[in-house]
Design a protein around this motif. Sequence first.
Motif, short mmCIF file in Angstrom:
data_model
loop_
_atom_site.label_atom_id
_atom_site.label_comp_id
_atom_site.label_asym_id
_atom_site.label_seq_id
_atom_site.Cartn_x
_atom_site.Cartn_y
_atom_site.Cartn_z
N TYR B 69 0.80 -1.17 0.00
CA TYR B 69 -0.07 0.01 -0.11
C TYR B 69 0.75 1.14 0.12
O TYR B 69 0.69 2.46 -0.49
CB TYR B 69 -1.03 -0.02 1.25
N ASN B 73 1.34 4.06 -2.86
CA ASN B 73 1.07 5.38 -2.77
C ASN B 73 1.98 6.13 -3.49
O ASN B 73 1.76 7.16 -4.24
CB ASN B 73 1.05 5.74 -1.28
N ASN B 99 -3.99 2.00 6.86
CA ASN B 99 -3.60 2.77 5.57
C ASN B 99 -4.68 3.81 5.32
O ASN B 99 -4.18 4.79 5.07
CB ASN B 99 -3.24 1.97 4.56
N THR B 100 -5.80 3.56 5.22
CA THR B 100 -6.89 4.37 4.99
C THR B 100 -6.97 5.51 6.21
O THR B 100 -7.41 6.69 5.79
CB THR B 100 -8.20 3.78 4.72
N GLU B 103 -4.12 7.84 5.53
CA GLU B 103 -4.46 9.08 4.18
C GLU B 103 -5.54 9.78 4.47
O GLU B 103 -5.79 10.58 3.58
CB GLU B 103 -4.56 8.03 2.96
N THR B 105 -8.70 9.11 4.54
CA THR B 105 -10.12 8.54 4.01
C THR B 105 -10.79 7.87 5.19
O THR B 105 -12.06 8.19 5.36
CB THR B 105 -9.97 7.64 2.79
N VAL B 352 2.96 11.49 6.29
CA VAL B 352 1.72 11.34 5.27
C VAL B 352 1.51 12.38 4.56
O VAL B 352 0.76 12.38 3.21
CB VAL B 352 0.34 11.29 6.26
N LEU B 355 1.44 11.84 0.54
CA LEU B 355 0.54 10.70 -0.04
C LEU B 355 -0.25 11.33 -0.85
O LEU B 355 -0.42 12.55 -1.17
CB LEU B 355 -0.46 10.33 1.17
N ALA B 357 -3.70 12.73 -3.07
CA ALA B 357 -4.91 13.41 -2.47
C ALA B 357 -6.19 13.04 -2.99
O ALA B 357 -6.13 12.31 -4.21
CB ALA B 357 -4.54 14.83 -2.47
N ARG B 361 -6.52 8.74 -3.62
CA ARG B 361 -6.35 8.08 -2.69
C ARG B 361 -6.93 6.78 -2.56
O ARG B 361 -8.17 6.69 -2.83
CB ARG B 361 -6.59 8.66 -1.27
N SER B 365 -11.15 5.94 -3.72
CA SER B 365 -11.39 5.71 -5.19
C SER B 365 -13.16 5.46 -5.26
O SER B 365 -13.56 4.45 -4.71
CB SER B 365 -10.74 4.52 -5.63
#
Lengths: 788, 788
Positions: B69, B73, B99-100, B103, B105, B352, B355, B357, B361, B365
């Motif tokens: 992941y 990125n 990971n989410t 980032e 989300t 971060v 990463l 944007a 991300r 998606s």
Amino acid sequence: MNMHIAQGAPLGAQELARIDAHWRAANYLSVGQIYLMANPLLTQPLLPEHVKPRLLGHWGTTPGLNLLYTHLNRIIAARGQETMYITGPGHGGPGLVANTWLEGTYSEVYPHVSQDERGMGRLFRQFSFPGGIPSHVAPETPGSIHEGGELGYSLSHAYGAALDNPDLLVACVIGDGEAETGPLAASWHSNKFLDPVGDGAVLPILHLNGYKIANPTVLARLSDDELTALLTGYGHKPYLVEGDDPTTVHQLLAATLDAVCDEIAAIQGSARAGELTERPHWPMIVLRTPKGWTGPKQVDGLPVEGTWRAHQVPLSAARDDTDHLAMLADWMRSYRPDELFDANGAPLPEVVGWLPAGQLRMGASPHTNGGRLVRDLELPDFRAYGVKPGPLAEPTRVLGGWVRDVMAANAAYRNFRIVGPDETESNRLGAVLDVTGKAWHARTVDTDLHLDPHGRIMEILSEHTCQGWLEGYLLTGRHGLFSCYEAFVHIVDSMVNQHAKWLKVTRELDWRKPIPSLNYLLTSHVWRQDHNGFSHQDPGFIDHVVNKKADVIRVYLPPDANTLLSVADHCLRSRDYINVMVAGKQPAPTFLDIDEAVAHCTRGLGIWAWAADDGGDPDVVLAAAGDVPTMEVLAAADLLREQLPELRVRVVNVVDLMRLQPQTEHPHGLPDAEYDAIFTTDRPVVFAYHGYPWLIHRLTYRRHGHEHLHVRGYKEEGTTTTPFDMLVRNDMDRFHLVIDVIDRVPGLARKAAGLRQAMVDKRTEHTAYIRQTGQDLPEIRDWTPTRR
Amino acid sequence: MNMHIAQGAPLGAQELARIDAHWRAANYLSVGQIYLMANPLLTQPLLPEHVKPRLLGHWGTTPGLNLLYTHLNRIIAARGQETMYITGPGHGGPGLVANTWLEGTYSEVYPHVSQDERGMGRLFRQFSFPGGIPSHVAPETPGSIHEGGELGYSLSHAYGAALDNPDLLVACVIGDGEAETGPLAASWHSNKFLDPVGDGAVLPILHLNGYKIANPTVLARLSDDELTALLTGYGHKPYLVEGDDPTTVHQLLAATLDAVCDEIAAIQGSARAGELTERPHWPMIVLRTPKGWTGPKQVDGLPVEGTWRAHQVPLSAARDDTDHLAMLADWMRSYRPDELFDANGAPLPEVVGWLPAGQLRMGASPHTNGGRLVRDLELPDFRAYGVKPGPLAEPTRVLGGWVRDVMAANAAYRNFRIVGPDETESNRLGAVLDVTGKAWHARTVDTDLHLDPHGRIMEILSEHTCQGWLEGYLLTGRHGLFSCYEAFVHIVDSMVNQHAKWLKVTRELDWRKPIPSLNYLLTSHVWRQDHNGFSHQDPGFIDHVVNKKADVIRVYLPPDANTLLSVADHCLRSRDYINVMVAGKQPAPTFLDIDEAVAHCTRGLGIWAWAADDGGDPDVVLAAAGDVPTMEVLAAADLLREQLPELRVRVVNVVDLMRLQPQTEHPHGLPDAEYDAIFTTDRPVVFAYHGYPWLIHRLTYRRHGHEHLHVRGYKEEGTTTTPFDMLVRNDMDRFHLVIDVIDRVPGLARKAAGLRQAMVDKRTEHTAYIRQTGQDLPEIRDWTPTRR
């Protein structure tokens, strides 16, 4: 990167002639089966009324199957090599029927289909004809253990058959359509589990005839480089046999079979001499011949031979269209039947005189009628493995001790295997590793444990492959156990269908002898997948199997370790069934001592008088099927005894689910009078069931008092949570069962209103507590059943 | 034969540092989720009460998922490459959540799980905790379309997502355990169906971490030569990334991702410029890193990192054992959290800040929440395709005309596909080939028809792959139809389970938008597999799906061509359902004109007054569900009208099977009063049903008058025979239905004894006739329904 090509032309003129004659005879008989209902020897001009009104069958794959059968006959005759033939393209039924008729086994099994004109006429007429035989290779076909109607299982069946049969060669024809399926694709890696010392050999023959019903096949359209890489990557040494000229192909195929048989013998020889240091690259064959080879080249102006149009019946209007009829006659005569059969219709000696004899004939192989070879398992007395009622025990771990000793007791006979997707230990059957290893014939490293080229536990993360291996093993007369996560056994739903169908038909065929049952141990079940969550929670396999013929289906839900022992012993002794045992692996109370367990399992269901006193006339029946439901029902009975001591509660436990069905529907069905005596005809029954609740209704809707039956079970509510929360989410927890009783016993609603509210509050308290602590309430964790 | 190794060390010191920091942060957060319920930043010494009482999760696969992941990125940020991440090893849930969250989300979707200490505390606590989130990558996980709980479907999902998304890269991590499954093994060949012009790219990443729960994996123990051959044979160009030193692996993985992305761009560029002459060898990655990498090397004296013991929770006693607790603290601190998070718990900019944007991300998606992208299909008015009642029509062929125009009307939007195992034409939907081809990106020959690299019909002889493609396509917001033999759709039973579970959960999540329904057209059904025989006869898929949540299941049995049109239109408009349509392909009468069909389908079931006159007060109800049962019921009604004109017969037809259930059980359930008005509460109902008869009982056992319901259906009796003989074998033929009526209507037994005997004789006559001629009696073949 290229496939290997065998060198040389081993067939002398005479051998070539008789091989070609045999192939032509098989092709002639195949075409005759598809088309003709009279005039089998074409002694009269072919007329429309000789042609069947409904033309059903699959020509495309048949000439290739016939070619291979013919050439394998040569190998068998020359080497005395015990051989089985597995027909992945099962649609090529006429080919297998033709070959077994030529070798004589067909007429031995079915004397009215004799080796003469009359018999040939019957052979033709019966094929795909009402009252006759199916169009596929089927249980009715001598020499078969594999139908091939639903594609994908030929290679795993072949490996299953080869296990523990060190002298056997299993030739497995894989269609290139079938090769696209998942189960087939997975099963190539079976060669990492085959022991060249103790097991026989599998010879995969990939029949690249290029087409499915309406499309080319994927493997046929790879470059030779890619195909070679793929098959090499699967661990094989591929030989190519390619051509459309019969003489050339005969020589090449004969040379290739010589080469691969020599290689197989060399591998086995060196392994058995202890000289094999790494996994062998077993040979295999790629046979690339035209689809519908030797059939019509063109029909109605369109190419047929060598295309997908040859898949089924190339001359579809043979009865109605004079051109088609004439083409059919020409086609059949192209095989020169007068050179193949005498005036009486018997195959001529030059066609069949050279074939293998007796049990070496592939149609007569005793392995293909496994019931003829089966030896009962030596089963240590399971009673000795029973545990004391009361303390927590892990049922599958208790079972594991017995299974270990079953494995040991039968080691010398090499007739028992355990299969599963990497779960023997996690399902707590690990004791068996004390006496055998896990089959493994690939690289090992220092930290590995229990891997053993001669191991009798077969683990691969493919339920399809496990199932295929086990089916092949059982069908050839050996015994086994499949241990699987309950949710994921659905992966093999369709394979179970096909096996159940096979058993159903073989039970109607006298000459097919009963084989050991297909035994499932489903553990890591729906109620104890609280750690893996919703994706791992599905009890629907039981629903799936009970749709099959009652004669072949048995479902057991032993509530504790001792009943599991009793049930497992019963299953391993049985024949021709699909036995589903559902049992937990988590620590759980043992309710019955071993003698009580035997008695209870023998009855299949019964009143547990020790758990509640109904005074012979209950106000309510609390019934359970399954380990977790049993615990909840007993806990609910405890609560009711404490809180409503005057309420007469009956506790019933069901081990053998099929007892619930009427006798008319299932041989295990309880007589109505007995059912009524246990469940009553007019009192509310609150039934806690392991699976989807409606199954209990489906089994009992004809029973008296069904309108008073209220079933709780899994209603597809799940996630990662605590064990008890799973019950609460599905309204099957003890508190809800008490509520169900209060709501259903006449007059109780008012009298027990306080208790009802207390139960509602308990559920709320539970939810708050687990969200706070992550654990179930101590009173839940610590509960044990009371024996009155 | 060796895998490719990318050259170079593309990461400068600063980039290397931030990549490693991000990976460490993801690992820290993953471990925290598995173990901690408090003290997330380790600001206090770690105490037992900080540790969850039940430790549930899978560490082993997680560091690899986090590594990938992180590196993806980098690629996305550098190239602006729209990318989706499919997590085959779904057990690595904590990694995707981590990971989410990093980032951003995760906190956007779940604002209470904010990017600070409090949010991190909630992130940890909620994982595998009651009231929290599941342990696997699940619908709750942003950026996911794939749970990975039941293994095998990652790669087919990835291909489904990539179809018609030319700018999308789908990175698909395949576990080496999962790679042993059949569905996964089959799906490698999906690359022969991917159009580099109109579709996006799939990057398979085989994560060889070597172990399953208790065993090594097969692929990890092949030689490099064999593995390379296998992957090359699958059509890929494999790159190897191997190591256990983070810096080395970071450089190698970065170089490899650069190389494969360049190659993918080159393939797409040349294809889109029309310069590609043959199927590309798409790159893929083999990532060989230790299982449980960066976790404890040894626990209790046994090796953990790099072995199967790292599979789940390496320090299983962290709450109770001081050594384990200390090791856990050391392990978490080894990631140097103070370099990763600020004092408030927010990830530091160097972790971060770099990463991608917004929608780039992977967690954000829009493709992974397909309902956000879905466009309604343009549906031509199906009424225009209706046929006249009376003459024989092939229902699926009639449907095919409409489907062709649906395909054409939506061609510009590229959002509709048909999948099936080689059966679009044999199932008589061939008209659609007028407007699009069959996807095919392998070799072709002159005689091939309809193969087209840009085709929108996807045919492979793997129901698993068809299902996986279609699920991936629907989950990313497009539409489709799966046409399949009824018996063999069981092959995907377990996939259907998982999709139904996914839908059930997404319906409970506001942020997940409804996606197009999964539409099955089951044809070549049980009653018309008379040519293929018993192996092809199984109507149990309906039973299977109705076990799933009522909210997501719909089952339709249109009795003729016009009702099929109406039902299909309805299904293609619907969202979030699994729609099962069962319809015949053989010539059959059309009973209703198109307007009647619409009205009938709208009601879902109803009285067919045109077929029989019950005077408003029937003596008996003849009900049918399914095309063949409908014909038999109408024929029985004809016989009764002729022979017993005074008998008042009501004919009822059921299209929407769920109408039979009580309203409390299914949203389509008919209110009791309406049910009673149609079926009566006290008259015998003889019900002819398409499938296993007990399903009708299971749906109706709570209905009034259930005790008068008598159901005929398929009871697992089949073979190769005539169509009518299939009915006779299962006692659902018109003659038997008349017998059933006579036996059940009070007073009729004596009065109609002659008719009853005549019906028995008819069945005998039938059997004799078919055995003689191979065909059904002319009166059966020629029968057409009478409209009063």
